[in-house]
Design a protein around this motif. Structure first.
Motif, PDB file in Angstrom:
ATOM      1  N   LEU A 125      97.712  51.804  31.012  1.00  0.00           N
ATOM      2  CA  LEU A 125      97.230  52.661  32.114  1.00  0.00           C
ATOM      3  C   LEU A 125      97.434  54.063  31.677  1.00  0.00           C
ATOM      4  O   LEU A 125      96.686  55.052  32.067  1.00  0.00           O
ATOM      5  CB  LEU A 125      97.482  52.114  33.402  1.00  0.00           C
ATOM      6  N   PRO A 126      98.782  54.570  31.912  1.00  0.00           N
ATOM      7  CA  PRO A 126      99.903  54.069  31.988  1.00  0.00           C
ATOM      8  C   PRO A 126     100.458  53.752  33.304  1.00  0.00           C
ATOM      9  O   PRO A 126     100.400  54.256  34.033  1.00  0.00           O
ATOM     10  CB  PRO A 126     101.017  54.821  30.923  1.00  0.00           C
ATOM     11  N   ALA A 148      98.902  44.155  44.071  1.00  0.00           N
ATOM     12  CA  ALA A 148      97.970  44.968  43.166  1.00  0.00           C
ATOM     13  C   ALA A 148      97.668  44.242  41.725  1.00  0.00           C
ATOM     14  O   ALA A 148      98.796  43.858  41.156  1.00  0.00           O
ATOM     15  CB  ALA A 148      98.341  46.376  42.960  1.00  0.00           C
ATOM     16  N   THR A 149      96.649  44.620  41.208  1.00  0.00           N
ATOM     17  CA  THR A 149      96.537  43.989  39.759  1.00  0.00           C
ATOM     18  C   THR A 149      96.210  45.396  39.057  1.00  0.00           C
ATOM     19  O   THR A 149      95.316  46.024  39.346  1.00  0.00           O
ATOM     20  CB  THR A 149      95.322  43.145  39.606  1.00  0.00           C
ATOM     21  N   LEU A 150      96.846  45.512  38.056  1.00  0.00           N
ATOM     22  CA  LEU A 150      96.825  46.681  37.149  1.00  0.00           C
ATOM     23  C   LEU A 150      95.857  46.364  35.977  1.00  0.00           C
ATOM     24  O   LEU A 150      95.909  45.675  35.375  1.00  0.00           O
ATOM     25  CB  LEU A 150      98.030  47.318  36.474  1.00  0.00           C
ATOM     26  N   VAL A 151      94.615  47.358  36.139  1.00  0.00           N
ATOM     27  CA  VAL A 151      93.696  47.116  34.803  1.00  0.00           C
ATOM     28  C   VAL A 151      93.594  48.634  33.964  1.00  0.00           C
ATOM     29  O   VAL A 151      93.427  49.629  35.066  1.00  0.00           O
ATOM     30  CB  VAL A 151      92.421  46.759  35.485  1.00  0.00           C
ATOM     31  N   SER A 152      93.207  48.448  32.811  1.00  0.00           N
ATOM     32  CA  SER A 152      92.813  49.750  32.097  1.00  0.00           C
ATOM     33  C   SER A 152      91.563  49.469  31.414  1.00  0.00           C
ATOM     34  O   SER A 152      91.111  48.659  30.925  1.00  0.00           O
ATOM     35  CB  SER A 152      93.575  50.369  30.820  1.00  0.00           C
ATOM     36  N   MET A 153      90.524  50.532  31.921  1.00  0.00           N
ATOM     37  CA  MET A 153      89.109  50.492  31.458  1.00  0.00           C
ATOM     38  C   MET A 153      88.818  51.609  30.540  1.00  0.00           C
ATOM     39  O   MET A 153      87.796  52.113  30.224  1.00  0.00           O
ATOM     40  CB  MET A 153      88.237  50.391  32.405  1.00  0.00           C
ATOM     41  N   GLY A 154      90.081  51.922  29.725  1.00  0.00           N
ATOM     42  CA  GLY A 154      90.110  53.206  28.956  1.00  0.00           C
ATOM     43  C   GLY A 154      90.456  54.218  30.206  1.00  0.00           C
ATOM     44  O   GLY A 154      90.954  55.534  29.515  1.00  0.00           O
ATOM     45  N   ASN A 155      90.604  54.036  31.339  1.00  0.00           N
ATOM     46  CA  ASN A 155      90.990  54.863  32.485  1.00  0.00           C
ATOM     47  C   ASN A 155      91.902  53.804  33.370  1.00  0.00           C
ATOM     48  O   ASN A 155      91.648  52.880  33.491  1.00  0.00           O
ATOM     49  CB  ASN A 155      89.994  55.796  33.198  1.00  0.00           C
ATOM     50  N   PRO A 156      92.866  54.422  34.211  1.00  0.00           N
ATOM     51  CA  PRO A 156      93.808  53.574  34.926  1.00  0.00           C
ATOM     52  C   PRO A 156      93.091  53.079  36.384  1.00  0.00           C
ATOM     53  O   PRO A 156      92.306  53.999  36.972  1.00  0.00           O
ATOM     54  CB  PRO A 156      95.070  54.400  35.201  1.00  0.00           C
ATOM     55  N   LYS A 185      99.905  59.452  35.267  1.00  0.00           N
ATOM     56  CA  LYS A 185      98.811  59.919  35.294  1.00  0.00           C
ATOM     57  C   LYS A 185      98.030  59.823  36.210  1.00  0.00           C
ATOM     58  O   LYS A 185      96.789  60.054  36.417  1.00  0.00           O
ATOM     59  CB  LYS A 185      98.092  59.758  34.012  1.00  0.00           C
ATOM     60  N   ARG A 186      98.634  59.256  37.332  1.00  0.00           N
ATOM     61  CA  ARG A 186      97.862  58.954  38.524  1.00  0.00           C
ATOM     62  C   ARG A 186      96.909  57.746  38.308  1.00  0.00           C
ATOM     63  O   ARG A 186      96.714  57.263  37.212  1.00  0.00           O
ATOM     64  CB  ARG A 186      96.992  60.164  39.235  1.00  0.00           C
ATOM     65  N   THR A 187      96.184  57.146  39.330  1.00  0.00           N
ATOM     66  CA  THR A 187      95.481  55.980  39.264  1.00  0.00           C
ATOM     67  C   THR A 187      94.075  56.251  40.101  1.00  0.00           C
ATOM     68  O   THR A 187      94.245  56.566  41.356  1.00  0.00           O
ATOM     69  CB  THR A 187      96.191  54.843  39.322  1.00  0.00           C
ATOM     70  N   ASN A 188      93.150  55.278  39.584  1.00  0.00           N
ATOM     71  CA  ASN A 188      92.073  54.949  40.566  1.00  0.00           C
ATOM     72  C   ASN A 188      92.523  53.966  41.367  1.00  0.00           C
ATOM     73  O   ASN A 188      93.328  52.991  40.686  1.00  0.00           O
ATOM     74  CB  ASN A 188      90.648  54.810  39.717  1.00  0.00           C
ATOM     75  N   VAL A 189      91.894  53.893  42.620  1.00  0.00           N
ATOM     76  CA  VAL A 189      92.383  52.565  43.642  1.00  0.00           C
ATOM     77  C   VAL A 189      91.069  52.007  44.119  1.00  0.00           C
ATOM     78  O   VAL A 189      89.916  52.635  44.526  1.00  0.00           O
ATOM     79  CB  VAL A 189      93.276  53.295  44.825  1.00  0.00           C
ATOM     80  N   GLN A 190      91.153  50.565  44.162  1.00  0.00           N
ATOM     81  CA  GLN A 190      90.212  50.015  44.675  1.00  0.00           C
ATOM     82  C   GLN A 190      90.632  48.721  45.547  1.00  0.00           C
ATOM     83  O   GLN A 190      91.617  48.068  45.041  1.00  0.00           O
ATOM     84  CB  GLN A 190      89.227  49.113  43.464  1.00  0.00           C
TER      85      GLN A 190
END
Length: 279
Positions: A125-126, A148-156, A185-190
């Motif tokens: 993500l990191p 939460a489940t952490l996922v990287s799609m090339g962005n966090p 690096k902060r994160t997107n949230v869904q």
């Protein structure tokens, strides 16, 4: 200065050539994206055409740079088609988050993007979380205990499963989760509600942009997380306030996205239009 405005399910971007972007400071880009003092948009897509493969930079409304954007890629692909750089055959696009394959379908209203592999390693993500995967990470935000489940799609992405989706809760907690210390690096949230094995309903808080009606990479991340948890099948429709995207999986979590893009306008600004930031 020429800007092209598009939207994908209400998530709107301005597109410009690198020669235009070179004239703008980071503060001016922020003002350009401001819906009260500028044109207004969910970000600026910068077209780099100085190589054989088109390259895309994505600037958020707060001036930060995103590694990848699913809606941004669909819009950029449609822009390339509209200006005649590509046709209906599949083509590659470089982003800071990796190279992706795009295809503009007949009629140009639907765009397909192979978003690459969903990765579940916190290091990708990191995120400062121990272990090879984080599939049920306990988080506390606004007094709420979350998983939460952490996922990287090339962005966090930080994907939170809920029994019932509450968009007000997304708006309330999104900023706090985005800036948790575990996300350097902060994160997107869904926030995700599973409707059945082929449908999920999501609310989105975008890193650097805030609450948004739709997001391509968020749709991919949310569907990937639910697939990883064995809650959905290989074809998933993601429902958002702005509309629906089709997500499918192949191989080892290779993610394909299909959805609409519409052009809104071409906007021409004088160089001195509103660039005096001290005014």
């Amino acid at each position: 200065m020429i800007f092209h405005r598009y939207h994908g399910l209400g998530n709107d971007y301005l597109v410009c050539h690198q020669s235009v972007a070179a004239l703008l400071s980071n503060e001016q880009i922020q003002r350009l994206c401001d819906r009260h003092y500028g044109i207004g948009s969910d970000g600026l897509l910068i077209d780099h055409d100085d190589a054989d493969i088109p390259s895309l930079r994505i600037i958020n409304p707060d001036g930060s740079e995103a590694e990848k954007s699913g809606n941004g890629l669909r819009i950029y692909a449609r822009y390339l088609f509209d200006i005649g750089r590509v046709a209906h055959e599949p083509f590659q696009v470089n982003t800071p988050g990796g190279q992706v394959r795009c295809e503009v379908t007949e009629g140009a209203h639907q765009v397909i993007v192979d978003m690459g592999q969903a990765k579940f390693s916190p290091a990708a993500l990191p995120a400062s979380v121990e272990g090879d995967e984080a599939l049920a990470l306990p988080l506390v935000a606004g007094g709420h205990n979350l998983s939460a489940t952490l996922v990287s799609m090339g962005n966090p992405h930080c994907v939170i499963r809920v029994d019932e989706l509450d968009l007000e809760l997304v708006k309330q907690l999104g900023s706090e989760i985005e800036t948790l210390a575990i996300f350097p690096k902060r994160t997107n949230v869904q926030f995700v509600q599973v409707l059945d094995r082929n449908n999920i309903n999501i609310g989105i808080w975008e890193r650097g942009a805030g609450y948004t009606l739709a997001s391509g990479s968020s749709s991919c991340a949310a569907a990937s997380a639910m697939r990883k948890l064995a809650l959905v099948d290989e074809n998933v429709t993601v429902h958002m306030p702005g509309g629906k995207l089709a997500i499918s999986f192949s191989g080892d979590f290779q993610v394909n996205m299909r959805g609409p893009v519409q052009k809104i306008a071409t906007i021409t600004l004088d160089n001195d239009c509103f660039w005096d930031m001290t005014a």
